[in-house]
Design a protein around this motif. Sequence first.
Motif, short mmCIF file in Angstrom:
data_model
loop_
_atom_site.label_atom_id
_atom_site.label_comp_id
_atom_site.label_asym_id
_atom_site.label_seq_id
_atom_site.Cartn_x
_atom_site.Cartn_y
_atom_site.Cartn_z
N ARG A 1 0.85 -1.19 0.00
CA ARG A 1 0.00 0.00 0.00
C ARG A 1 0.89 1.25 0.00
O ARG A 1 1.74 1.41 0.87
CB ARG A 1 -0.92 -0.01 1.22
CG ARG A 1 -1.89 -1.18 1.21
CD ARG A 1 -2.60 -1.34 2.55
NE ARG A 1 -3.38 -0.16 2.90
CZ ARG A 1 -4.59 0.11 2.45
NH1 ARG A 1 -5.17 -0.73 1.60
NH2 ARG A 1 -5.24 1.20 2.82
N GLY B 1 1.63 7.44 -9.75
CA GLY B 1 0.47 6.63 -9.38
C GLY B 1 0.11 5.62 -10.45
O GLY B 1 -0.16 4.44 -10.17
N ASP C 1 0.37 1.65 -9.80
CA ASP C 1 -0.89 0.90 -9.83
C ASP C 1 -0.89 -0.18 -10.90
O ASP C 1 -1.68 -1.13 -10.84
CB ASP C 1 -2.06 1.86 -10.07
CG ASP C 1 -2.79 2.20 -8.78
OD1 ASP C 1 -2.69 1.41 -7.81
OD2 ASP C 1 -3.47 3.24 -8.72
N SER D 1 -0.43 -1.17 -4.65
CA SER D 1 -1.70 -0.46 -4.73
C SER D 1 -1.53 0.94 -4.17
O SER D 1 -1.11 1.11 -3.02
CB SER D 1 -2.78 -1.20 -3.94
OG SER D 1 -4.00 -0.46 -3.93
N VAL D 2 -1.80 1.97 -4.98
CA VAL D 2 -1.72 3.36 -4.51
C VAL D 2 -3.03 3.67 -3.79
O VAL D 2 -4.11 3.64 -4.39
CB VAL D 2 -1.49 4.33 -5.68
CG1 VAL D 2 -1.50 5.78 -5.18
CG2 VAL D 2 -0.17 4.02 -6.37
#
Length: 226
Positions: free
Chosen positions: A10, A25, A29, A35-36
């Motif tokens: 994360r 991002g 991603d 996962s942003v």
Amino acid sequence: MPDPSPSPIRVVIVDDQAMVRQGFGALLDAQEDVSVVGSASDGSEVVELVRRTRPDVVLMDIRMPRMNGLDATRAIHAMPGLAHPRVLVLTTFDADEYVFSALRAGASGFLLKDATAEDLVSAVRVVASGEALLAPSITSRLIADYAARPAPRDTSAVLSLLTERELDVMRLVATGQSNAEIAEGLFLSEQTVKTHVSRILAKLGLRDRTQIVVAAYESGLVSAGG
């Protein structure tokens, strides 16, 4: 039954440039294991964002209005009752005056903004795994800066907490050697080196290998070129 896939890393992105946030991002991603979970345009926004999203890694710009990356890193690590995320500082400058202060504030590594996409993704994975990371040019800057400083203060009382073998390992960590390289040089197993590194961190109250490097130079255990 196969084990479930591990949770993705994360990530929160903090940068005052919208294009940088969007670009990083999209890149992160696109990775299956990343996962942003949020982004911020200013360091003053990041504490609440971290509290709300509980990221594993914060990509932190170092020069921002209102609150810079140094102060934001300090604020994150001062948050009570929260597992602190790893902070990876992104900077345009490999000679940034904030480098040393940010390391002391708790940053786990530095990466220049002109790094490749592959380097950025790799850096996120490295710091998320608990390791520390410094761009080669940042490491050179560390050594050059300490070489120009006055003689270090007497820290023999602190270093006396370490055994001779732990001092040997600390010296080699400070030169940038990996656990595997240290193990080969000292004729030890890699697991034994990992144990020594863990004991150094615990005895000196340090967070990660990056802080071992800083402590080694500050204490005079290692000197530039020596």
